[in-house]
Every structure is written in C-alpha cells, then in structure tokens.
Scaffold this motif. Structure first.
Motif, mmCIF file in Angstrom:
data_model
loop_
_atom_site.group_PDB
_atom_site.id
_atom_site.type_symbol
_atom_site.label_atom_id
_atom_site.label_comp_id
_atom_site.label_asym_id
_atom_site.label_seq_id
_atom_site.Cartn_x
_atom_site.Cartn_y
_atom_site.Cartn_z
ATOM 1 N N THR A 2 1.623 -4.534 10.307
ATOM 2 C CA THR A 2 -0.129 -4.423 10.114
ATOM 3 C C THR A 2 0.196 -3.434 9.096
ATOM 4 N N ASP A 3 -1.222 -3.920 8.621
ATOM 5 C CA ASP A 3 -2.331 -3.030 7.597
ATOM 6 C C ASP A 3 -2.354 -1.559 8.159
ATOM 7 N N LEU A 4 -2.263 -0.815 7.034
ATOM 8 C CA LEU A 4 -2.404 0.685 7.428
ATOM 9 C C LEU A 4 -3.573 1.045 6.796
ATOM 10 N N THR A 5 -4.275 2.057 7.558
ATOM 11 C CA THR A 5 -5.523 2.947 6.128
ATOM 12 C C THR A 5 -4.975 4.482 6.732
ATOM 13 N N PHE A 6 -4.940 4.859 5.356
ATOM 14 C CA PHE A 6 -5.335 6.674 5.600
ATOM 15 C C PHE A 6 -5.934 7.443 4.513
ATOM 16 N N ASN A 7 -6.116 8.501 4.783
ATOM 17 C CA ASN A 7 -7.013 9.291 3.543
ATOM 18 C C ASN A 7 -5.758 9.638 2.428
ATOM 19 N N GLN A 18 3.930 8.287 4.417
ATOM 20 C CA GLN A 18 4.100 7.230 5.769
ATOM 21 C C GLN A 18 4.998 6.832 5.684
ATOM 22 N N SER A 32 4.818 -2.370 -4.930
ATOM 23 C CA SER A 32 3.630 -2.757 -4.305
ATOM 24 C C SER A 32 2.757 -3.410 -5.333
#
Length: 243
Positions: free
Chosen positions: A204-209, A215, A239
C-alpha cells in the motif's frame, strides 16, 4: 430338445429312441438333414447307438455362427417319421481392441495435446464401448484430469497435470464392451518442472511528514512461487528518487 453352442464347439451327444411295430429297431434307418448346410454340413453329423437307443452329435463348421433346423428321420423302408429341433451357434465373444498410445512429455501446469487412438470390437458397436482411465500417481495426474474425446472408433485422451506437480506418471486407458470384456493400453506422461516466479503481496502507498524517521513496511506473501520449489530468495528495493 433345442441346442445352443458357441462357435467351433460341438453339441453334446444327444440320445433318442426309435421304434416300429413291424420292423425290429436294429433294422430302422436314421438320417439327419440340416436347413443350413453351411453351418451344419452333412459330414459333420455323427450318428451312434444301436437298436432302439440311438445318439446324435453335431459339429458345426468352424468360424460359422447362426441357426439351423435339424430334422432327424427314421425309416422302416416304407414309412418315415421325423422330429425337428433348432441348433443355435452363438458367435464367440472376443475382447475389444485398443491401439497403443505413445508416451507424452509436457511442462508443469500444461495439458498434453488430445492424443488420438482407435478402439474396436467384433460384436459391440464402437459407440457403445466404454472408456475408463487410471493414473499411477494421482498427485501428478488425478483421474479427474484425464479427459476423453472423439466418437465411434476414433477417440482421444488429454492429460492435465495437477497444479505445480511434476514427475513421471503411467496412464492406463481401458475399453470395455457390452459383454464386459476389456482391453487396455498404457503410456507414460513426463511432466517437466518449471521455475515459477516468486510472489509478493501488493504494497500500500505510504504518506508521512518530512523528518518522520525510519518507516517499517511489512512484506507479506513472499514465496518461491510454488510449494514444490525450495529456493533461496533475495529481497531488494530501489527508489525512483534517490534524493
């Protein structure tokens, strides 16, 4: 009494009696005739006994079947009496025939082509012949994965290996006629292993600041591609933006 024999078989010795009021039994003449000389020729009749007690034996022609009315007559030289009975010569039941099937080779998870072969029987119509199959190793080729096709004398069989299975298996095809006589033909199917691609569950896609730190992403569903494969797996990651 009426008689029934198989092709090429004589009747039993059949006893009967003759008599006459004026003529001694030993002086009476017995003759035998057949309504079907092809089935029961004149020289295939054996008369025996003497006096009042006589015997008869019939030897039908070899490889002949059918029906014949047999007439037995007794004469005192002037008058004649006769009796008749039916002789049935039944065709000998022969087992069916099946052509040999060639050995096959296929890859894992790939069915063989439809393999053609011929079947026949002397008395049962080809459409009424029954086909069955056996497998020496159900883990490689279950019986339910052996599929027949075609019609009449021209039949086919297709072998579908079990999922991810490989190895050599002996397939036996049997044909059975209406008299429950059967014949079989066997062939070997060699199922070659295939190196299946490894598996990995979708991520699943991840989003973080920014600055959120390290992570941890769980990787699930990692396999060598098949339960039958035991291989060392390596996991790598790249990447799209190394910056």
């Amino acid at each position: 009494p009426n008689q029934s024999v198989a092709v090429g078989q004589p009747t039993a010795v059949l006893p009967f009696t003759v008599s006459d009021v004026e003529t001694p039994a030993r002086a009476l003449t017995v003759t035998v005739t057949s309504s079907n000389p092809t089935l029961v020729p004149t020289n295939s009749v054996d008369l025996g006994g003497s006096g009042t007690n006589r015997t008869l034996r019939l030897r039908p022609a070899s490889q002949q079947s059918g029906f014949a009315t047999i007439t037995v007559a007794v004469s005192d030289g002037t008058a004649t009496a006769n009796d008749t009975f039916t002789l049935t010569v039944a065709p000998r039941s022969e087992p069916p025939a099946i052509a040999s099937l060639p050995n096959q080779s296929t890859s894992e998870d790939t069915p063989t082509a439809a393999i053609p072969f011929l079947i026949s029987d002397g008395t049962t119509p080809a459409t009424n012949l029954v086909l069955t199959a056996q497998s020496s190793d159900a883990s490689v080729a279950p019986v339910t994965n052996l599929v027949f096709g075609g019609s009449g004398s021209n039949r086919t069989v297709r072998v579908m290996p079990a999922p991810d299975a490989f190895g050599n298996v002996l397939i036996t095809v049997t044909v059975t006629d209406e008299d429950l006589l059967s014949a079989s033909s066997s062939f070997t199917v060699s199922v070659q292993p295939v190196n299946d691609s490894p598996t990995l569950d979708p991520l699943t896609d991840l989003t973080f600041n920014v600055g959120a730190g390290e992570q941890h992403v769980p990787l699930t569903g990692i396999t060598a591609g098949s339960a039958s494969e035991a291989q060392v797996l390596s996991v790598t990651a790249v990447s799209s933006d190394p910056a």
